[in-house]
Design an enzyme around this catalytic site. Structure first.
Site, short mmCIF file in Angstrom:
data_model
loop_
_atom_site.label_atom_id
_atom_site.label_comp_id
_atom_site.label_asym_id
_atom_site.label_seq_id
_atom_site.Cartn_x
_atom_site.Cartn_y
_atom_site.Cartn_z
CG HIS A 140 -0.13 0.14 2.51
ND1 HIS A 140 0.42 -0.95 3.16
CD2 HIS A 140 0.26 1.23 3.22
CE1 HIS A 140 1.09 -0.54 4.22
NE2 HIS A 140 1.02 0.78 4.27
CG HIS A 144 7.64 4.62 0.91
ND1 HIS A 144 7.35 5.67 1.76
CD2 HIS A 144 7.70 3.51 1.70
CE1 HIS A 144 7.24 5.23 2.99
NE2 HIS A 144 7.43 3.92 3.00
#
Length: 178
Positions: free
Chosen positions: A37, A120
């Site tokens: 995620h 990220h």
């Protein structure tokens, strides 16, 4: 007491591409692909009352859908690498969505996030991995990128108290405007 954070989910083809990066780095504890995620706002451990307030506040977010793409790999902790990640191409829409989450959490009374937002996807936690080993891994895979994909919602996730990596439970999903 739940440990909460808001995040963006990734489509199956992007998850598959990321999963192909697993392996080849001794000392890496790889994140399970179903737990990939992009964190928008780490909230932390809160009581049930605050968790309900957070869920209610997030309903107020009214942002349009947007495109996102992953590009590049890197590691956090230059002298002592502790996490391997895939980069997210920052877009104004992503930054605005994250900033709104930050404002809402502060409005509820939570402390401001002290770390700068660096979008990220964490791929692995690293332990006893040298800079040279990480550099070699990154050199072999440095051209990683995905096609752009549409972000149609964000989610409120919970996790058990641990050192990261899941498993995560979706508590709520919040659609973005079409």
């Amino acid at each position: 007491m739940p440990r909460l954070f808001t995040a963006l989910e990734l489509p199956a083809d992007v998850v598959f591409s990321l999963s192909l990066l697993r392996g080849g780095l001794p000392g890496a504890r790889w994140i399970d692909p179903e737990n990939y995620h992009v964190t928008l706002r780490f909230i932390g451990d809160v009581d049930e009352r605050i968790a309900d307030e957070i869920a209610s506040e997030l309903v107020r977010v009214s942002r349009p859908q947007f495109e996102l793409a992953l590009s590049g790999l890197g590691a956090f902790g230059s002298r002592s690498p502790h996490a391997l990640w895939a980069g997210v191409k920052g877009t104004p829409a992503l930054k605005e969505l994250q900033a709104e989450h930050e404002r809402l959490m502060q409005r509820i009374g939570l402390e401001p996030e002290r770390r700068r937002f660096t979008p990220h996807v964490t791929l692995a936690r690293l332990r006893h991995v040298s800079e040279a080993e990480v550099a070699n891994y990154l050199a072999l895979r440095g051209g990683f990128a995905t096609p752009a994909f549409r972000v149609g919602r964000f989610v409120l996730l919970s996790s058990r108290a641990s050192r990261g990596g899941g498993p995560y439970i979706m508590e709520e999903a919040y659609p973005l405007a079409a």
